[in-house]
Design a protein around this motif. Structure first.
Motif, PDB file in Angstrom:
ATOM      1  N   TYR A  47      40.684   7.467  31.700  1.00 27.07           N
ATOM      2  CA  TYR A  47      40.724   8.709  30.923  1.00 27.07           C
ATOM      3  C   TYR A  47      39.777   8.710  29.720  1.00 27.07           C
ATOM      4  O   TYR A  47      39.200   9.750  29.385  1.00 27.07           O
ATOM      5  N   ILE A  48      39.576   7.567  29.071  1.00 28.20           N
ATOM      6  CA  ILE A  48      38.659   7.538  27.919  1.00 28.20           C
ATOM      7  C   ILE A  48      37.244   7.878  28.362  1.00 28.20           C
ATOM      8  O   ILE A  48      36.543   8.673  27.719  1.00 28.20           O
ATOM      9  N   ASP A  49      36.812   7.304  29.493  1.00 27.57           N
ATOM     10  CA  ASP A  49      35.476   7.620  30.022  1.00 27.57           C
ATOM     11  C   ASP A  49      35.393   9.089  30.452  1.00 27.57           C
ATOM     12  O   ASP A  49      34.354   9.740  30.273  1.00 27.57           O
ATOM     13  N   TYR A  50      36.467   9.593  31.029  1.00 30.37           N
ATOM     14  CA  TYR A  50      36.531  10.996  31.463  1.00 30.37           C
ATOM     15  C   TYR A  50      36.325  11.936  30.275  1.00 30.37           C
ATOM     16  O   TYR A  50      35.512  12.864  30.337  1.00 30.37           O
ATOM     17  N   ILE A  51      37.017  11.667  29.180  1.00 30.88           N
ATOM     18  CA  ILE A  51      36.859  12.482  27.970  1.00 30.88           C
ATOM     19  C   ILE A  51      35.431  12.376  27.448  1.00 30.88           C
ATOM     20  O   ILE A  51      34.800  13.381  27.091  1.00 30.88           O
ATOM     21  N   ASN A  52      34.902  11.162  27.430  1.00 34.10           N
ATOM     22  CA  ASN A  52      33.572  10.931  26.869  1.00 34.10           C
ATOM     23  C   ASN A  52      32.487  11.648  27.663  1.00 34.10           C
ATOM     24  O   ASN A  52      31.593  12.273  27.098  1.00 34.10           O
ATOM     25  N   VAL A  53      32.583  11.592  28.985  1.00 29.39           N
ATOM     26  CA  VAL A  53      31.556  12.181  29.851  1.00 29.39           C
ATOM     27  C   VAL A  53      31.662  13.700  29.897  1.00 29.39           C
ATOM     28  O   VAL A  53      30.666  14.412  29.778  1.00 29.39           O
ATOM     29  N   ARG A  55      33.910  16.000  28.073  1.00 19.83           N
ATOM     30  CA  ARG A  55      34.118  16.660  26.785  1.00 19.83           C
ATOM     31  C   ARG A  55      35.156  17.784  26.817  1.00 19.83           C
ATOM     32  O   ARG A  55      36.051  17.809  25.998  1.00 19.83           O
ATOM     33  N   ILE A  56      35.044  18.728  27.721  1.00 16.60           N
ATOM     34  CA  ILE A  56      36.010  19.843  27.743  1.00 16.60           C
ATOM     35  C   ILE A  56      37.156  19.458  28.670  1.00 16.60           C
ATOM     36  O   ILE A  56      37.164  19.780  29.864  1.00 16.60           O
ATOM     37  N   VAL A  57      38.123  18.750  28.110  1.00 16.11           N
ATOM     38  CA  VAL A  57      39.271  18.273  28.880  1.00 16.11           C
ATOM     39  C   VAL A  57      40.535  18.376  28.035  1.00 16.11           C
ATOM     40  O   VAL A  57      40.471  18.532  26.815  1.00 16.11           O
ATOM     41  N   GLU A  58      41.689  18.273  28.706  1.00 12.83           N
ATOM     42  CA  GLU A  58      42.958  18.175  27.988  1.00 12.83           C
ATOM     43  C   GLU A  58      43.062  16.810  27.319  1.00 12.83           C
ATOM     44  O   GLU A  58      42.401  15.858  27.728  1.00 12.83           O
ATOM     45  N   SER A  59      43.927  16.707  26.330  1.00 15.91           N
ATOM     46  CA  SER A  59      44.229  15.388  25.778  1.00 15.91           C
ATOM     47  C   SER A  59      44.936  14.565  26.851  1.00 15.91           C
ATOM     48  O   SER A  59      45.590  15.113  27.751  1.00 15.91           O
ATOM     49  N   LYS A  60      44.793  13.246  26.777  1.00 17.21           N
ATOM     50  CA  LYS A  60      45.464  12.369  27.749  1.00 17.21           C
ATOM     51  C   LYS A  60      46.973  12.589  27.705  1.00 17.21           C
ATOM     52  O   LYS A  60      47.648  12.581  28.742  1.00 17.21           O
ATOM     53  N   ASN A 153      40.066  20.178  39.521  1.00 23.93           N
ATOM     54  CA  ASN A 153      39.742  19.708  38.170  1.00 23.93           C
ATOM     55  C   ASN A 153      40.727  18.635  37.698  1.00 23.93           C
ATOM     56  O   ASN A 153      40.343  17.622  37.122  1.00 23.93           O
ATOM     57  N   ASN A 154      42.011  18.852  37.978  1.00 23.29           N
ATOM     58  CA  ASN A 154      43.045  17.918  37.524  1.00 23.29           C
ATOM     59  C   ASN A 154      42.951  16.554  38.189  1.00 23.29           C
ATOM     60  O   ASN A 154      43.407  15.549  37.630  1.00 23.29           O
ATOM     61  N   THR A 155      42.392  16.486  39.387  1.00 21.55           N
ATOM     62  CA  THR A 155      42.302  15.208  40.099  1.00 21.55           C
ATOM     63  C   THR A 155      40.968  14.502  39.853  1.00 21.55           C
ATOM     64  O   THR A 155      40.745  13.405  40.361  1.00 21.55           O
ATOM     65  N   GLU A 156      40.111  15.114  39.055  1.00 25.24           N
ATOM     66  CA  GLU A 156      38.767  14.568  38.828  1.00 25.24           C
ATOM     67  C   GLU A 156      38.794  13.190  38.173  1.00 25.24           C
ATOM     68  O   GLU A 156      38.013  12.309  38.534  1.00 25.24           O
ATOM     69  N   LEU A 189      35.223  29.667  28.457  1.00 19.09           N
ATOM     70  CA  LEU A 189      36.444  30.151  27.806  1.00 19.09           C
ATOM     71  C   LEU A 189      37.270  29.052  27.142  1.00 19.09           C
ATOM     72  O   LEU A 189      38.142  29.348  26.319  1.00 19.09           O
ATOM     73  N   GLY A 190      37.035  27.814  27.520  1.00 14.42           N
ATOM     74  CA  GLY A 190      37.827  26.713  26.968  1.00 14.42           C
ATOM     75  C   GLY A 190      38.961  26.339  27.900  1.00 14.42           C
ATOM     76  O   GLY A 190      39.562  27.192  28.554  1.00 14.42           O
ATOM     77  N   ILE A 191      39.267  25.057  27.960  1.00 11.89           N
ATOM     78  CA  ILE A 191      40.299  24.558  28.864  1.00 11.89           C
ATOM     79  C   ILE A 191      41.668  25.129  28.528  1.00 11.89           C
ATOM     80  O   ILE A 191      42.461  25.460  29.412  1.00 11.89           O
ATOM     81  N   LYS A 192      41.968  25.287  27.238  1.00 13.91           N
ATOM     82  CA  LYS A 192      43.293  25.784  26.838  1.00 13.91           C
ATOM     83  C   LYS A 192      43.498  27.225  27.310  1.00 13.91           C
ATOM     84  O   LYS A 192      44.569  27.581  27.801  1.00 13.91           O
ATOM     85  N   PHE A 193      42.471  28.049  27.160  1.00  9.47           N
ATOM     86  CA  PHE A 193      42.570  29.457  27.578  1.00  9.47           C
ATOM     87  C   PHE A 193      42.901  29.534  29.070  1.00  9.47           C
ATOM     88  O   PHE A 193      43.816  30.255  29.473  1.00  9.47           O
ATOM     89  N   ILE A 194      42.164  28.775  29.897  1.00  7.20           N
ATOM     90  CA  ILE A 194      42.374  28.823  31.342  1.00  7.20           C
ATOM     91  C   ILE A 194      43.751  28.278  31.710  1.00  7.20           C
ATOM     92  O   ILE A 194      44.473  28.847  32.542  1.00  7.20           O
ATOM     93  N   LYS A 195      44.144  27.158  31.096  1.00  8.55           N
ATOM     94  CA  LYS A 195      45.463  26.565  31.378  1.00  8.55           C
ATOM     95  C   LYS A 195      46.583  27.537  31.002  1.00  8.55           C
ATOM     96  O   LYS A 195      47.569  27.689  31.734  1.00  8.55           O
ATOM     97  N   ASP A 196      46.461  28.181  29.842  1.00 10.80           N
ATOM     98  CA  ASP A 196      47.473  29.156  29.412  1.00 10.80           C
ATOM     99  C   ASP A 196      47.582  30.296  30.421  1.00 10.80           C
ATOM    100  O   ASP A 196      48.683  30.775  30.721  1.00 10.80           O
TER     101      ASP A 196
END
Length: 524
Positions: A47-53, A55-60, A153-156, A189-196
């Motif tokens: 997950y740390i590498d996923y966030i780093n690469v 960027r537009i992701v949910e928090s772990k 996206n969630n399984t990436e 739109l941002g990950i939060k907007f789409i998830k909401d």
């Protein structure tokens, strides 16, 4: 990123222990339980590498807690099915190797592994995304696109990140086109907007909210074109996979075509409206006569009740009077609508709306729509890049530009079709050149990265080559110019590990911006 790592450690939770506690209450086989624990371990490792690469992701925290919640609340049974059984053979025919039974909260899976199990867990949580009835043409297809896009996206993180490398596995992306559209949307739109939007239980007009947000961020024309393409693509994708929905939309198309024909035949339209108006006026007068005459009201009361079932009888004259008043108001409103269609401005507006709806449905009757989808997808990427450039030009801080550099690199490696990534698509080269030019210009202005050459064109070519490396942390990149047998080479290091060498041709040393034979960090 260092700040995020420190915060992650401070807020660390023992998710493995939480999962074990959930599994104690579940009647899963030991193999399934071990797979779930292994799945969680691999997610945490990558997950740390996923966030780093990306960027537009949910928090772990949010990501893992959602998985645990689905397992706890939506997965009553997860069963491993043997391939040589009748049930196993039926499941394998679906090309998914698993089967979801939502009402029973059951996942049945053949050849289970962590990736398939995670995808099935997300799919059992799929829901119909709420869209108002006025969005009738896209209410099924857009919901399908958002659910499928979110699941991919969630399984990436499990699919492409293993804790030490990033490798996009093309064959494991369930639908390449849907994934690309979804990635476009979460960037815009941002990950939060789409998830909401996907998960809200509130009745909100998210289609309107999406349009307004895109207009605010990227201008009205861009917003309209983006959404029109997304809607058309969602319909084309749905019609290929969902024959029931295709048939429904073909019927809707016939209705719209007939209505457009009716509007375009003005003489016939005037006659229809006049006849309908006369009939409406006649009904209103009949209601007025009944309401103004007690004897007629009593007769109407008896006549209506004879036809109505017992549970639906009109219980008094005053109740009937109330019903008649409502019917009269409805007739007046109907007549006003008929009058309105003859008003020039309204007439033109209605025709435009119908034509726009028909535009969404063009080509759906074709059996092969692959070429149409490819064209639409390319046009969407051109608009996406245009909006990307708008965001780059707005950037005022180094951290934001660094994020855009990472997102540019991630975008280049997205698949646009089988065996072809965005970086290799010839129809996007012009737009991507403008994108990298703007990105580097802003990066130099904010002193984010070092120049290799003074000559702008040569520098752009080399930096673009460097930035599309798959080095996980771009800020670790170190450059070294060396002379070997009259050949100038640029060595690119991930810290101290040589990643690759690029041969430099036709360059005068006076044009160099970094010193030869000395290591220089790319990011300042």
């Amino acid at each position: 990123m260092e700040k995020e790592k420190i915060l992650s450690k401070l807020n660390a939770k023992d998710y493995n222990n939480e999962l074990e506690m959930i599994l104690e209450e579940k009647d899963f086989s030991s193999n399934i339980k071990n797979l779930l624990l292994s799945m969680l371990y691999k997610i945490e490792a990558g997950y740390i590498d996923y966030i780093n690469v990306k960027r537009i992701v949910e928090s772990k925290k949010d990501y893992i807690e959602q998985i645990l919640k689905i397992i706890k609340e939506k997965c009553k049974h997860i069963k491993q099915i043997e391939e040589n059984t009748e049930e196993g053979k039926d499941i394998l025919q679906s090309n998914k190797s698993y089967h979801i039974e939502k009402i029973e909260r059951t996942i049945k899976i053949v050849y289970p592994n962590e990736k398939k199990l995670l995808y099935a867990i997300y799919e059992i949580d799929d829901r119909q995304v709420y869209l108002d009835e006025k969005y009738n043409l896209i209410r099924v297809s857009l919901s399908e696109l958002l659910n499928l896009g979110e699941n991919i996206n969630n399984t990436e993180v499990l699919r492409d990140f293993n804790g030490w490398s990033w490798n996009t596995v093309e064959d494991e992306i369930l639908d390449i086109q849907t994934n690309l559209i979804y990635q476009n949307l979460i960037y815009l739109l941002g990950i939060k907007f789409i998830k909401d939007w996907v998960h809200t239980n509130e009745i909100k007009d998210y289609v309107k909210m999406v349009r307004e947000t895109l207009e605010y961020l990227y201008e009205k024309q861009n917003a309209e074109e983006i959404l029109d393409i997304v809607y058309r693509l969602s319909i084309l994708i749905s019609c290929k996979n969902n024959q029931k929905e295709k048939q429904r939309l073909l019927e809707e198309k016939k209705v719209l075509e007939l209505e457009l024909q009716r509007l375009e035949n003005k003489a016939q339209l005037l006659e229809e409206v006049w006849k309908s108006k006369k009939e409406t006026i006649k009904k209103i007068r009949e209601i007025d006569s009944i309401q103004n005459d007690k004897k007629l009201l009593e007769e109407e009361f008896i006549k209506r009740n004879k036809k109505l079932p017992e549970y639906n009888k009109i219980f008094s004259l005053s109740h009937l009077a109330e019903i008649l008043t409502k019917q009269r108001k409805k007739l007046i409103l109907s007549m006003e609508e008929e009058n309105q269609i003859l008003e020039p401005n309204h007439y033109v507006k209605v025709k435009q709306q119908i034509k726009k709806q028909l535009e969404l449905l063009k080509n759906i009757e074709k059996e092969d729509t692959d070429e149409q989808k490819k064209t639409e997808l390319i046009n969407l990427q051109k608009l996406f890049i245009k909006c990307f450039i708008i965001n780059i030009k707005r950037a005022k801080e180094k951290d934001i530009i660094i994020n855009h550099i990472y997102m540019y690199r991630y975008y280049e490696y997205l698949y646009i079709e089988k065996q072809k990534q965005v970086k290799d698509e010839p129809e996007l080269q012009k737009e991507k050149l403008e994108l990298i030019q703007n990105l580097l210009k802003r990066a130099y202005e904010l002193k984010v990265i070092s120049k290799v050459f003074l000559e702008e064109e040569k520098n752009l070519e080399i930096i673009e080559n460097i930035l599309t490396t798959k080095i996980m942390n771009l800020e670790n990149i170190t450059l070294e110019l060396i002379q070997e047998n009259q050949i100038l080479k640029l060595n690119i290091y991930d810290v101290d590990i040589l990643e690759k060498s690029i041969e430099i041709k036709n360059v005068d040393k006076k044009d160099l911006s970094i010193k030869p034979n000395k290591k220089t960090k790319l990011f300042i």
